[in-house]
Design a protein around this motif. Structure first.
Motif, PDB file in Angstrom:
ATOM      1  N   ALA A  94       0.793  -1.299  -0.160  1.00 10.27           N
ATOM      2  CA  ALA A  94      -0.211   0.179  -0.176  1.00 10.27           C
ATOM      3  C   ALA A  94       0.759   0.991   0.046  1.00 10.27           C
ATOM      4  O   ALA A  94       0.575   2.161  -0.563  1.00 10.27           O
ATOM      5  CB  ALA A  94      -0.819   0.014   1.277  1.00 10.27           C
ATOM      6  N   GLU A 111      -6.166  -2.757  -2.033  1.00  5.98           N
ATOM      7  CA  GLU A 111      -7.438  -2.917  -1.490  1.00  5.98           C
ATOM      8  C   GLU A 111      -7.390  -4.368  -0.457  1.00  5.98           C
ATOM      9  O   GLU A 111      -8.105  -4.218   0.321  1.00  5.98           O
ATOM     10  CB  GLU A 111      -8.611  -3.175  -2.717  1.00  5.98           C
ATOM     11  N   TYR A 112      -6.793  -5.088  -0.882  1.00  4.90           N
ATOM     12  CA  TYR A 112      -6.612  -6.313  -0.225  1.00  4.90           C
ATOM     13  C   TYR A 112      -5.578  -6.315   0.949  1.00  4.90           C
ATOM     14  O   TYR A 112      -5.375  -7.348   1.735  1.00  4.90           O
ATOM     15  CB  TYR A 112      -6.270  -7.471  -1.165  1.00  4.90           C
ATOM     16  N   CYS A 113      -5.040  -5.041   1.319  1.00  5.91           N
ATOM     17  CA  CYS A 113      -4.358  -4.976   2.520  1.00  5.91           C
ATOM     18  C   CYS A 113      -4.069  -3.395   2.637  1.00  5.91           C
ATOM     19  O   CYS A 113      -2.831  -3.115   2.337  1.00  5.91           O
ATOM     20  CB  CYS A 113      -2.996  -5.801   2.531  1.00  5.91           C
ATOM     21  N   TRP A 114      -4.634  -2.789   3.199  1.00  4.12           N
ATOM     22  CA  TRP A 114      -4.875  -1.253   3.067  1.00  4.12           C
ATOM     23  C   TRP A 114      -4.414  -0.592   4.633  1.00  4.12           C
ATOM     24  O   TRP A 114      -4.772  -1.257   5.522  1.00  4.12           O
ATOM     25  CB  TRP A 114      -6.090  -0.534   2.852  1.00  4.12           C
ATOM     26  N   ASP A 115      -3.771   0.495   4.612  1.00  2.00           N
ATOM     27  CA  ASP A 115      -3.400   1.069   5.865  1.00  2.00           C
ATOM     28  C   ASP A 115      -4.165   2.453   5.918  1.00  2.00           C
ATOM     29  O   ASP A 115      -3.993   3.276   4.869  1.00  2.00           O
ATOM     30  CB  ASP A 115      -2.043   1.319   6.109  1.00  2.00           C
ATOM     31  N   THR A 116      -5.083   2.642   6.788  1.00  2.00           N
ATOM     32  CA  THR A 116      -5.792   4.001   6.835  1.00  2.00           C
ATOM     33  C   THR A 116      -5.163   5.256   7.291  1.00  2.00           C
ATOM     34  O   THR A 116      -5.347   6.260   7.050  1.00  2.00           O
ATOM     35  CB  THR A 116      -6.980   3.883   7.744  1.00  2.00           C
ATOM     36  N   ILE A 163      -8.566   3.695  -4.457  1.00  2.00           N
ATOM     37  CA  ILE A 163      -9.027   2.631  -3.250  1.00  2.00           C
ATOM     38  C   ILE A 163     -10.457   2.945  -3.231  1.00  2.00           C
ATOM     39  O   ILE A 163     -11.211   3.616  -2.276  1.00  2.00           O
ATOM     40  CB  ILE A 163      -8.374   2.734  -2.129  1.00  2.00           C
ATOM     41  N   THR A 167     -12.115  -1.060   0.944  1.00  2.00           N
ATOM     42  CA  THR A 167     -11.017  -1.883   1.583  1.00  2.00           C
ATOM     43  C   THR A 167     -11.334  -3.370   2.178  1.00  2.00           C
ATOM     44  O   THR A 167     -12.639  -3.484   2.561  1.00  2.00           O
ATOM     45  CB  THR A 167     -10.540  -0.953   2.885  1.00  2.00           C
ATOM     46  N   ARG A 168     -10.675  -4.124   1.840  1.00  2.00           N
ATOM     47  CA  ARG A 168     -11.012  -5.462   2.189  1.00  2.00           C
ATOM     48  C   ARG A 168     -10.242  -6.087   3.410  1.00  2.00           C
ATOM     49  O   ARG A 168     -10.812  -6.985   4.092  1.00  2.00           O
ATOM     50  CB  ARG A 168     -10.758  -6.314   0.786  1.00  2.00           C
ATOM     51  N   LEU A 173      -7.543  -4.307   6.452  1.00  2.00           N
ATOM     52  CA  LEU A 173      -6.976  -3.325   7.101  1.00  2.00           C
ATOM     53  C   LEU A 173      -6.012  -3.700   7.991  1.00  2.00           C
ATOM     54  O   LEU A 173      -5.915  -4.604   8.615  1.00  2.00           O
ATOM     55  CB  LEU A 173      -7.991  -2.236   7.802  1.00  2.00           C
TER      56      LEU A 173
END
Length: 337
Positions: free
Chosen positions: A220, A306-311, A319, A322-323, A325
């Motif tokens: 990400a 999307e498959y490993c996101w940091d807010t 994006i 988000t799938r 986080l």
């Protein structure tokens, strides 16, 4: 003489510029926003031409539905984004083909108490729903694994592992543990394997569209950055050494067919052990070795961030969902002996 000294000094400064900008990127929200406007490369696949197919249903992927992002690699593997696929079509196809998934996760030391229950409960709601799923929880404290109400066709096995004093060793040695359980168990029951870090939470569909022979994840924090900023291992003494690559992949999520994942983790483990014998440790440990392997052996499928996101990155227009986080990191608390 002074000229050469000045030249040497200038070159040193130039070499530090990417590292300094990367540090700024990870600590400055305004820089994160700016990076989000940097354009990605675009898919060069011509309409009517087929991509590299992991399965027959990939023919239905719409590579031109997302003109704002890169939807395929230079070797014609798909990069999966929201809007490219029909989820029902994928689920029906994988059920028909009898696909089944093993999920491996390590919860060692304080990570078990802090993250495991939330990870597993969220997985029950979002990960490969409708397909047979077998969880493999690796831990040094099997008696503390929480009870989880599992859905139909979902099982959980607990495997005891040794706790290492350094978190870096825990991270790297998981490659050997995954290889062993694939050989002894997974290959007899599951068609695919996904390996996850435990400090994450599923928040949306992480479904059968992610299944493929060899699956990697765009990190990400790097997918908008130029390749010169990728933090590959630059030490020629390490087996993870890379001068350049295709993308920067995140080791928090990787997967594929059990055969492909077994080949990946065995190669990474062998290279890690060779480095250890030479008193070398790769910059980002198993992630550095993973990136080297996936550069030499191109993945057949790449997952978008999307498959490993940091807010903490903030808003990104590309994006759309988000799938999975990143959970809040508490390294000072969790990584102390």
């Amino acid at each position: 003489m002074r000229f050469f000294q000045k030249t040497k000094c200038t070159l040193k400064c130039l070499l530090w510029v990417p590292a300094a900008l990367c540090a700024l990127y990870f600590t400055c929200s305004s820089m994160n926003i700016f990076i989000g406007f940097l354009p990605m490369e675009k898919c060069t696949l011509e309409k009517g031409k087929l991509p590299t197919l992991d399965n027959s249903v990939d023919v239905s992927l719409d590579f031109w539905s997302r003109t704002d992002v890169q939807t395929c690699t230079t070797w014609k593997a798909p990069i999966i984004w929201e809007g490219m696929f029909d989820s029902k079509h994928y689920d029906q196809n994988h059920k028909k083909e009898g696909s089944s998934v093993a999920l491996t996760v390590f919860a060692v030391g304080r990570y078990l108490d802090e993250y495991l229950e939330t990870f597993l409960n969220s997985s029950e709601h979002h990960f490969m729903v409708g397909l047979p799923v077998s969880y493999y929880v690796f831990t040094d404290m099997p008696e503390k694994v929480p009870h989880i109400d599992l859905g139909p066709q979902r099982t959980l096995k607990v495997i005891k592992v040794q706790r290492h004093s350094r978190w870096q060793d825990i991270s790297m040695m998981r490659m050997k543990a995954i290889s062993d359980v694939i050989e002894s168990d997974i290959r007899h029951h599951s068609t695919h394997v996904f390996c996850f870090d435990v400090d994450q939470v599923f928040t949306g569909r992480f479904g059968s569209e992610a299944l493929g022979d060899s699956v990697a994840l765009l990190h990400a924090y790097y997918y908008h950055l130029p390749k010169s900023f990728y933090t590959y291992d630059r030490n020629p003494k390490s087996k993870a050494y890379m001068e350049t690559g295709d993308f920067y992949y995140h080791a928090a999520v990787f997967g594929g067919s059990w055969k492909s994942v077994k080949s990946l983790v065995e190669a990474c483990y062998q290279n890690i052990m060779e480095d250890k014998q030479n008193n070398v440790e790769a910059l980002w440990h198993d992630e550095s070795h993973l990136n080297k392997y996936l550069w030499l052996h191109k993945p057949s499928r790449v997952l978008s961030p999307e498959y490993c996101w940091d807010t903490q990155i903030g808003y990104r227009s590309d994006i759309q969902v988000t799938r999975l986080l990143w959970a809040p990191k508490q390294y000072d608390k969790l990584r102390t002996p």
